[in-house]
Motif scaffolding. Sequence first.
Motif, PDB file in Angstrom:
ATOM      1  N   PHE A 289       0.837  -1.210   0.000  1.00 49.35           N
ATOM      2  CA  PHE A 289       0.000   0.000   0.000  1.00 49.35           C
ATOM      3  C   PHE A 289       0.868   1.254   0.000  1.00 49.35           C
ATOM      4  N   GLU A 290       1.948   1.185   0.803  1.00 53.30           N
ATOM      5  CA  GLU A 290       2.861   2.335   0.879  1.00 53.30           C
ATOM      6  C   GLU A 290       3.449   2.649  -0.495  1.00 53.30           C
ATOM      7  N   GLU A 291       3.891   1.553  -1.164  1.00 52.53           N
ATOM      8  CA  GLU A 291       4.542   1.727  -2.463  1.00 52.53           C
ATOM      9  C   GLU A 291       3.551   2.268  -3.510  1.00 52.53           C
ATOM     10  N   LEU A 292       2.333   1.682  -3.528  1.00 52.31           N
ATOM     11  CA  LEU A 292       1.320   2.125  -4.502  1.00 52.31           C
ATOM     12  C   LEU A 292       0.941   3.587  -4.255  1.00 52.31           C
ATOM     13  N   THR A 293       0.940   3.982  -2.985  1.00 51.11           N
ATOM     14  CA  THR A 293       0.640   5.382  -2.652  1.00 51.11           C
ATOM     15  C   THR A 293       1.761   6.282  -3.173  1.00 51.11           C
ATOM     16  N   LYS A 294       3.000   5.797  -2.970  1.00 51.90           N
ATOM     17  CA  LYS A 294       4.145   6.580  -3.429  1.00 51.90           C
ATOM     18  C   LYS A 294       4.075   6.799  -4.944  1.00 51.90           C
ATOM     19  N   GLN A 295       3.625   5.746  -5.638  1.00 49.89           N
ATOM     20  CA  GLN A 295       3.539   5.846  -7.110  1.00 49.89           C
ATOM     21  C   GLN A 295       2.284   6.586  -7.579  1.00 49.89           C
ATOM     22  N   ASN A 296       1.506   7.077  -6.600  1.00 45.20           N
ATOM     23  CA  ASN A 296       0.254   7.773  -6.925  1.00 45.20           C
ATOM     24  C   ASN A 296      -0.802   6.887  -7.574  1.00 45.20           C
ATOM     25  N   ARG A 297      -0.629   5.581  -7.447  1.00 42.78           N
ATOM     26  CA  ARG A 297      -1.659   4.697  -7.999  1.00 42.78           C
ATOM     27  C   ARG A 297      -2.788   4.558  -6.976  1.00 42.78           C
ATOM     28  N   LEU A 298      -2.443   4.658  -5.712  1.00 44.78           N
ATOM     29  CA  LEU A 298      -3.459   4.753  -4.660  1.00 44.78           C
ATOM     30  C   LEU A 298      -3.390   6.166  -4.090  1.00 44.78           C
ATOM     31  N   ILE A 299      -4.551   6.764  -3.870  1.00 45.26           N
ATOM     32  CA  ILE A 299      -4.562   8.097  -3.272  1.00 45.26           C
ATOM     33  C   ILE A 299      -5.522   8.038  -2.101  1.00 45.26           C
ATOM     34  N   SER A 300      -5.084   8.535  -0.966  1.00 41.31           N
ATOM     35  CA  SER A 300      -5.975   8.451   0.193  1.00 41.31           C
ATOM     36  C   SER A 300      -7.203   9.320  -0.068  1.00 41.31           C
ATOM     37  N   THR A 301      -8.348   8.829   0.371  1.00 41.28           N
ATOM     38  CA  THR A 301      -9.602   9.559   0.127  1.00 41.28           C
ATOM     39  C   THR A 301      -9.525  10.979   0.664  1.00 41.28           C
ATOM     40  N   ASN A 302      -8.806  11.095   1.745  1.00 40.93           N
ATOM     41  CA  ASN A 302      -8.639  12.407   2.370  1.00 40.93           C
ATOM     42  C   ASN A 302      -7.985  13.392   1.399  1.00 40.93           C
TER      43      ASN A 302
ATOM     44  N   GLY B 150     -10.414   8.648  10.700  1.00 42.28           N
ATOM     45  CA  GLY B 150     -10.363   9.889  11.455  1.00 42.28           C
ATOM     46  C   GLY B 150     -10.070  10.999  10.459  1.00 42.28           C
ATOM     47  N   TRP B 151     -11.080  11.532   9.819  1.00 35.76           N
ATOM     48  CA  TRP B 151     -10.878  12.443   8.707  1.00 35.76           C
ATOM     49  C   TRP B 151     -10.075  13.677   9.103  1.00 35.76           C
ATOM     50  N   MET B 152     -10.288  14.099  10.333  1.00 37.31           N
ATOM     51  CA  MET B 152      -9.700  15.379  10.699  1.00 37.31           C
ATOM     52  C   MET B 152      -8.216  15.253  11.071  1.00 37.31           C
ATOM     53  N   SER B 153      -7.843  14.059  11.479  1.00 38.32           N
ATOM     54  CA  SER B 153      -6.451  13.953  11.885  1.00 38.32           C
ATOM     55  C   SER B 153      -5.553  13.938  10.655  1.00 38.32           C
ATOM     56  N   PRO B 154      -4.454  14.648  10.692  1.00 38.12           N
ATOM     57  CA  PRO B 154      -3.626  14.789   9.495  1.00 38.12           C
ATOM     58  C   PRO B 154      -3.011  13.470   9.034  1.00 38.12           C
ATOM     59  N   ARG B 155      -2.662  12.596   9.940  1.00 38.88           N
ATOM     60  CA  ARG B 155      -2.038  11.332   9.540  1.00 38.88           C
ATOM     61  C   ARG B 155      -2.854  10.162  10.049  1.00 38.88           C
ATOM     62  N   THR B 156      -3.454   9.456   9.111  1.00 35.52           N
ATOM     63  CA  THR B 156      -4.207   8.278   9.504  1.00 35.52           C
ATOM     64  C   THR B 156      -3.290   7.077   9.290  1.00 35.52           C
ATOM     65  N   PRO B 157      -3.252   6.137  10.237  1.00 33.86           N
ATOM     66  CA  PRO B 157      -2.428   4.951   9.999  1.00 33.86           C
ATOM     67  C   PRO B 157      -2.888   4.257   8.716  1.00 33.86           C
ATOM     68  N   ILE B 158      -1.892   3.689   8.017  1.00 36.76           N
ATOM     69  CA  ILE B 158      -2.182   3.147   6.677  1.00 36.76           C
ATOM     70  C   ILE B 158      -3.248   2.072   6.700  1.00 36.76           C
ATOM     71  N   ASP B 159      -3.316   1.316   7.789  1.00 32.53           N
ATOM     72  CA  ASP B 159      -4.308   0.242   7.816  1.00 32.53           C
ATOM     73  C   ASP B 159      -5.705   0.730   8.184  1.00 32.53           C
ATOM     74  N   GLN B 160      -5.828   2.041   8.415  1.00 34.36           N
ATOM     75  CA  GLN B 160      -7.187   2.544   8.674  1.00 34.36           C
ATOM     76  C   GLN B 160      -7.630   3.518   7.598  1.00 34.36           C
ATOM     77  N   GLU B 161      -6.793   3.665   6.622  1.00 32.44           N
ATOM     78  CA  GLU B 161      -7.059   4.642   5.571  1.00 32.44           C
ATOM     79  C   GLU B 161      -7.865   3.985   4.434  1.00 32.44           C
ATOM     80  N   VAL B 162      -8.693   4.801   3.762  1.00 33.39           N
ATOM     81  CA  VAL B 162      -9.389   4.308   2.567  1.00 33.39           C
ATOM     82  C   VAL B 162      -8.753   4.970   1.353  1.00 33.39           C
TER      83      VAL B 162
END
Length: 862
Positions: free
Chosen positions: A90-103, A126-138
Amino acid sequence: MTSLTPKPSQIESWDRLPSDWQNDERMDALFSFFKDRDLNAVHYDAKMKFWSETIIDYCEDHGLLQIDMPTIVSRFRRKGRTPKCLDKIFEELTKQNRLISTNDYANSQQSWSSWTFNKLASPLTGWMSPRTPIDQEVFIIKELVDKKAQQVIDTLQSNVYVPTFDCVVSFSTFIDTCRRCTLIDENSINLIISTLTKDKKILIDHIGDAKDVKVVKFIMPGTSIVRPLTEIETSVLLLRHSKQRLEEQLKKTDQQIEGLLADIYRHLKNSNRTAAKKLLRKKKLLELEHDKKENMIEHLNSVLTQIEQTDCSSLIINAYSSGVQAHKELLRKNGLTPDAVEDMIDEVHEMLDTQNEIDEALRRPVTNDTTDMTELEDELEELLKQPIPPTPATSLPINVDIINTPIADDVIKPPETDPFADLELRLQKLGVQEPEHVWLVKFPHKDNYLLHIQKSFPLIDLLQHDYDQSSYVFLIPNNYLSDFTHFIHRLHGSYRIITNNPEKTWKKSQRRSKRWVPSDNPLDQTYYQHFLSYDEQQDWYNLLKTSLLTKKFIRSYTIGHTYENRTLTIIKILGHSHRRHQQRKYAIYIDGGMHAREWLSIGVANYILIQFLKLRKTNVKVREILYNFDIYMLPLMNPDGYEFSRHENRLWRKNRSPTTHSDFWNGDQSCYGIDLNRNFPYEWNNTIGASDHACSHSYRGPSPASENEVISVVTFLRQQQLSNQKFYAYFNLHAYGRFWLLPWTYSLSKKVSNYDELFNRSSKVVSSVMKKTYRVGQASRLLYPCTGTSIDFAATLMPHAMTFELSPMFKGLPMCFDQNKTLDDTCTVGFLTDPKEIEIDGTEIFNAIVEYMYSIIRDRCL
Ligand SMILES: [Zn+2]
């Protein structure tokens, strides 16, 4: 964790589950935690690649545009274990911009103010918190969202006929389109809306006085960003919207009237005259309202048709009304004066007035004051005089009810002969001679409309259809227009008049520009660069027979004569003599021009004939084919119909022999002729897709092989099968649609015994020489089932029989009738092919036939 997707699915039943999944050792490695990349970069990267691809493929196949880690972890459970390495993926796909956090995604969508999807997303976040742990992120899967968004745009654009105003749809239509693109949940649809809005592919607006009509405008085909709504788009849209509302109201009124009539009869049966009269008055009012609405719809239809036909002027209106300087340029290009533009602007204003009138009418309540009481009394008397229909007893099946109901004498008495009934019928029949209309009709669903139409409107001619798009082009006799309009409305379809005087336009467009000069060389290109007349064609055959260049290699046969006494000529191309083949065992049969208007098929047949003769020695494959086969060609099977289409009616299809109806109908041209491709003596009795109505364009004739053209061919083919040389393959040329059709034509369910071989061989040829642009398949499925066709007949005699429907491809577009109009992507040339097309299509079909026959020789299938 609440899953974002509605239903979990078993990973084991997934079609594209990687084969490694069954390999315990490999999967153990893939399921474990990532080790440091420096230890083994190859393993690390392979593992990364495996999971990235697998997860995204899985999401695509399961319609997921958003994912979260816990869901994916649980989906990929294997033998009680879950993958431990997905956080890194998930981290890698996010880095490549293939996954983007809903936030992040929601924050980037500022143009979309009523953006709702984040509220619907995972409740864990937790939408308001700036950093959501990766396993709780959509996460949004960017590439899948983009793909889906493009699919939605493609689907919308496939319904654009007039780009000037077809690029706007109601919001509900837009949502329907999303659903058709398998976007099921609200969340996904919102995501697509947001993406398309951000990419400037769509914009959402509200129109109407009260701004209460929500619409979506999408990008015009061939452009990159969506433009603001124009005045003309708004007007057309409001008119269409009003029409729809009126039609809905009309339907309701219809039902009310029906209900009232039943009640009136009930009261009359119970001798309750006063109550009946009261209801009758109500019914009368409703009928008045009904008529008004119907008139208004009619009026709206004509306004809309007018607007749709002045498409090019609307471009000018747009430029003018939006104050763009470019309008001057447009004016100059179109040779228009400012006065002409003023007229057009007036038209727009008139259109807006119409809109106001209609809005007014829609708001008006049912009035109470216009009924004339004496009229009412009269109608009541009338109703009383009529026999009262029995009220069906609800508990009994309807047929029992009929048996038990005594029938009054006057019900079974034949109606008095109306002296005008015959006149009316005659007039109606004569109406067929009036100019016909060509309409483009679209229905909302895929359904077997043709069967209904054939039954209810036997004289309507189908020029082309696209089953997938549910769009059809019909040639409609004038006397059907109003009934057919109702038919379309009843099925919630829509139509557009392409031309209401096709004769005039195509006569002009088909005139040959230069006088044609024949050449002394029978293989000269001039013989396939023009549409030859019947006489020119016969002269050419004579030249082929006498010229030193060709006479040694051909024979010609007169196989029969037509009703108008034209000759049916077959040209035989002789194969090479060869020691191993003293006499060639097999032959090929190719024909064209079976349907009069399909001129391209005649030109292409001539081209093929010339190419076989030209390349007989020089081309390896052609030479090989001619070692094995003689080739028989009948380029013009229906000369009577063809000449008629050249001089009288460009869209004529049948031959020209009279039918039982022709005399009685006193010169009614539609009742001449038999559709040769419904007259072949195989499954002729089974009238699916063939008509026994003499005036129909697909009339099958009074008996199988009743037509000279058909019996001549049938006899010729049958005799040949009894000789030492047998036909092995038949190529039947028609236009148009770009289809490669295989038998059977008469049945949807039955297949010829070697269907798979035919299909595979044809498909290979399509991929290798036709750039995959032909659709291969069973004729009854790709087009429609019909009986008495030549390929079905031929398939009973030889192993390979097939039809080519030549160019152009049918894209659900109307035919462009006016050559002066620039050809653009709003219309197609259809049957009205440019002679330049002969060589282009000819090359393609010649190569296909060569490739096909050569593959048979190569595979030693003979
Ligand atoms: Zn045809």
